[in-house]
Motif scaffolding. Sequence first.
Motif, PDB file in Angstrom:
ATOM      1  N   VAL A  15      63.707  36.647   2.054  1.00  0.00           N
ATOM      2  CA  VAL A  15      65.206  37.763   2.238  1.00  0.00           C
ATOM      3  C   VAL A  15      66.244  37.103   2.162  1.00  0.00           C
ATOM      4  CG1 VAL A  15      66.423  38.570   4.612  1.00  0.00           C
ATOM      5  CG2 VAL A  15      63.665  39.276   3.797  1.00  0.00           C
ATOM      6  N   SER A  16      66.670  35.403   2.670  1.00  0.00           N
ATOM      7  CA  SER A  16      67.509  34.708   2.461  1.00  0.00           C
ATOM      8  C   SER A  16      68.159  34.380   0.701  1.00  0.00           C
ATOM      9  CB  SER A  16      67.161  33.770   2.645  1.00  0.00           C
ATOM     10  OG  SER A  16      68.809  32.552   2.854  1.00  0.00           O
ATOM     11  N   ASP A  19      70.377  38.319  -2.062  1.00  0.00           N
ATOM     12  CA  ASP A  19      71.295  38.525  -2.369  1.00  0.00           C
ATOM     13  C   ASP A  19      72.200  36.491  -3.425  1.00  0.00           C
ATOM     14  OD1 ASP A  19      71.518  36.483  -0.590  1.00  0.00           O
ATOM     15  OD2 ASP A  19      73.089  37.530   0.980  1.00  0.00           O
ATOM     16  N   ARG A  20      71.488  36.362  -3.608  1.00  0.00           N
ATOM     17  CA  ARG A  20      71.158  34.502  -4.722  1.00  0.00           C
ATOM     18  C   ARG A  20      72.245  33.735  -3.685  1.00  0.00           C
ATOM     19  NH1 ARG A  20      68.393  36.126  -7.993  1.00  0.00           N
ATOM     20  NH2 ARG A  20      68.434  37.264  -9.541  1.00  0.00           N
ATOM     21  N   ASN A  21      72.476  34.587  -2.143  1.00  0.00           N
ATOM     22  CA  ASN A  21      72.945  32.969  -1.412  1.00  0.00           C
ATOM     23  C   ASN A  21      72.797  33.265  -0.288  1.00  0.00           C
ATOM     24  OD1 ASN A  21      75.298  31.767  -0.644  1.00  0.00           O
ATOM     25  ND2 ASN A  21      76.720  33.719   0.836  1.00  0.00           N
ATOM     26  N   MET A  22      71.878  31.940  -0.409  1.00  0.00           N
ATOM     27  CA  MET A  22      71.226  31.295   0.986  1.00  0.00           C
ATOM     28  C   MET A  22      72.234  31.153   1.980  1.00  0.00           C
ATOM     29  SD  MET A  22      67.283  29.606   0.071  1.00  0.00           S
ATOM     30  CE  MET A  22      66.629  30.070   0.947  1.00  0.00           C
ATOM     31  N   THR A  23      72.203  31.771   2.698  1.00  0.00           N
ATOM     32  CA  THR A  23      74.106  31.226   4.134  1.00  0.00           C
ATOM     33  C   THR A  23      73.089  29.871   5.021  1.00  0.00           C
ATOM     34  OG1 THR A  23      72.947  32.648   5.728  1.00  0.00           O
ATOM     35  CG2 THR A  23      74.836  33.167   4.003  1.00  0.00           C
ATOM     36  N   ASP A  24      74.304  29.115   5.673  1.00  0.00           N
ATOM     37  CA  ASP A  24      73.505  28.198   6.545  1.00  0.00           C
ATOM     38  C   ASP A  24      73.003  29.028   7.746  1.00  0.00           C
ATOM     39  OD1 ASP A  24      74.245  26.251   5.038  1.00  0.00           O
ATOM     40  OD2 ASP A  24      76.508  26.289   6.163  1.00  0.00           O
ATOM     41  N   ALA A  25      73.803  30.116   8.034  1.00  0.00           N
ATOM     42  CA  ALA A  25      72.610  30.808   9.282  1.00  0.00           C
ATOM     43  C   ALA A  25      71.111  31.787   8.926  1.00  0.00           C
ATOM     44  CB  ALA A  25      73.563  32.267   9.530  1.00  0.00           C
ATOM     45  N   GLU A  26      71.264  31.531   7.856  1.00  0.00           N
ATOM     46  CA  GLU A  26      69.932  32.419   7.216  1.00  0.00           C
ATOM     47  C   GLU A  26      69.040  31.061   7.191  1.00  0.00           C
ATOM     48  OE1 GLU A  26      71.249  35.836   4.382  1.00  0.00           O
ATOM     49  OE2 GLU A  26      70.595  33.756   3.919  1.00  0.00           O
ATOM     50  N   LEU A  27      69.525  29.612   6.341  1.00  0.00           N
ATOM     51  CA  LEU A  27      68.314  28.612   6.633  1.00  0.00           C
ATOM     52  C   LEU A  27      67.728  28.094   7.675  1.00  0.00           C
ATOM     53  CD1 LEU A  27      70.121  26.993   3.161  1.00  0.00           C
ATOM     54  CD2 LEU A  27      67.443  28.244   3.625  1.00  0.00           C
ATOM     55  N   ARG A  28      69.275  27.531   8.883  1.00  0.00           N
ATOM     56  CA  ARG A  28      68.710  27.450   9.974  1.00  0.00           C
ATOM     57  C   ARG A  28      67.910  28.962  11.123  1.00  0.00           C
ATOM     58  NH1 ARG A  28      73.929  26.336  10.379  1.00  0.00           N
ATOM     59  NH2 ARG A  28      74.575  28.551  11.248  1.00  0.00           N
ATOM     60  N   MET A  29      67.819  29.528  10.889  1.00  0.00           N
ATOM     61  CA  MET A  29      66.888  30.682  11.382  1.00  0.00           C
ATOM     62  C   MET A  29      65.417  30.733  10.957  1.00  0.00           C
ATOM     63  SD  MET A  29      66.385  33.426  13.341  1.00  0.00           S
ATOM     64  CE  MET A  29      68.693  33.657  13.437  1.00  0.00           C
ATOM     65  N   ILE A  30      64.950  30.656  10.010  1.00  0.00           N
ATOM     66  CA  ILE A  30      63.968  29.696   9.101  1.00  0.00           C
ATOM     67  C   ILE A  30      63.793  28.313   9.582  1.00  0.00           C
ATOM     68  CG2 ILE A  30      62.553  29.262   7.310  1.00  0.00           C
ATOM     69  CD1 ILE A  30      64.922  31.199   5.388  1.00  0.00           C
ATOM     70  N   GLY A  31      64.296  27.227   9.971  1.00  0.00           N
ATOM     71  CA  GLY A  31      64.243  26.434  10.787  1.00  0.00           C
ATOM     72  C   GLY A  31      63.409  26.625  12.239  1.00  0.00           C
ATOM     73  N   VAL A  91      65.645  37.397  10.100  1.00  0.00           N
ATOM     74  CA  VAL A  91      66.201  36.600   8.682  1.00  0.00           C
ATOM     75  C   VAL A  91      67.829  37.261   8.205  1.00  0.00           C
ATOM     76  CG1 VAL A  91      66.493  35.186   6.416  1.00  0.00           C
ATOM     77  CG2 VAL A  91      64.798  34.733   8.057  1.00  0.00           C
ATOM     78  N   ALA A  92      67.353  38.775   7.485  1.00  0.00           N
ATOM     79  CA  ALA A  92      67.965  39.535   7.117  1.00  0.00           C
ATOM     80  C   ALA A  92      69.952  39.587   8.676  1.00  0.00           C
ATOM     81  CB  ALA A  92      68.316  40.777   7.200  1.00  0.00           C
ATOM     82  N   ALA A  93      69.286  40.086   9.570  1.00  0.00           N
ATOM     83  CA  ALA A  93      70.046  40.017  10.959  1.00  0.00           C
ATOM     84  C   ALA A  93      71.269  38.933  10.902  1.00  0.00           C
ATOM     85  CB  ALA A  93      69.692  40.661  12.211  1.00  0.00           C
ATOM     86  N   ALA A  94      70.393  38.440  10.724  1.00  0.00           N
ATOM     87  CA  ALA A  94      71.150  36.433  11.051  1.00  0.00           C
ATOM     88  C   ALA A  94      72.411  36.220  10.252  1.00  0.00           C
ATOM     89  CB  ALA A  94      70.642  35.207  10.566  1.00  0.00           C
ATOM     90  N   ARG A 104      66.928  46.239  -0.098  1.00  0.00           N
ATOM     91  CA  ARG A 104      65.945  47.539  -0.802  1.00  0.00           C
ATOM     92  C   ARG A 104      64.556  46.615  -1.464  1.00  0.00           C
ATOM     93  NH1 ARG A 104      62.975  49.732  -3.428  1.00  0.00           N
ATOM     94  NH2 ARG A 104      62.047  49.368  -5.457  1.00  0.00           N
ATOM     95  N   LEU A 105      65.022  44.721  -0.814  1.00  0.00           N
ATOM     96  CA  LEU A 105      63.526  43.981  -0.570  1.00  0.00           C
ATOM     97  C   LEU A 105      63.204  44.094   0.746  1.00  0.00           C
ATOM     98  CD1 LEU A 105      62.086  41.932  -1.545  1.00  0.00           C
ATOM     99  CD2 LEU A 105      63.600  40.193  -0.207  1.00  0.00           C
TER     100      LEU A 105
END
Length: 138
Positions: A15-16, A19-31, A91-94, A104-105
């Motif tokens: 999910v992160s 869009d070909r752009n793993m944002t800091d917010a998304e990576l932080r959310m995963i962690g 993760v999408a909402a982050a 789509r994913l």
Amino acid sequence: MISHHAALIYVMVMVSAADRNMTDAELRMIGEIVSFLPVFRDYDPGLLTRTTASCAEMLDADDGLDRALEAIKAALPPRLRETAYALACDVAAADREPHPEVRRLLELFRHRLDIDRLVAAAIERGAIARFALGPVHA
């Protein structure tokens, strides 16, 4: 075959990266998810980087998306499929406004993991509510 922990992490990474752009917010959310949720209680967080890299490696193959989706479904018992979808939505909402590729994913996950449409809508609404901005005062 991957573990159920890896499958859940793959879902979040996909999910992160959709869009070909793993944002800091998304990576932080995963962690945060990996360190907080009970489903990861017996997972070594030190493996997160390796698990993320193995997901990226699988996705790089010509049929990577299909292989990853199949590996995720095979690794997740039915009781964790809704959990996987909920993590994907979080993760999408982050990222506040998910890109069309992310939407789509999410749809692919819903179909491949056999998530009921109404259950999916409830999970999505819950993620939106959790990540809503507080009141804005003029």
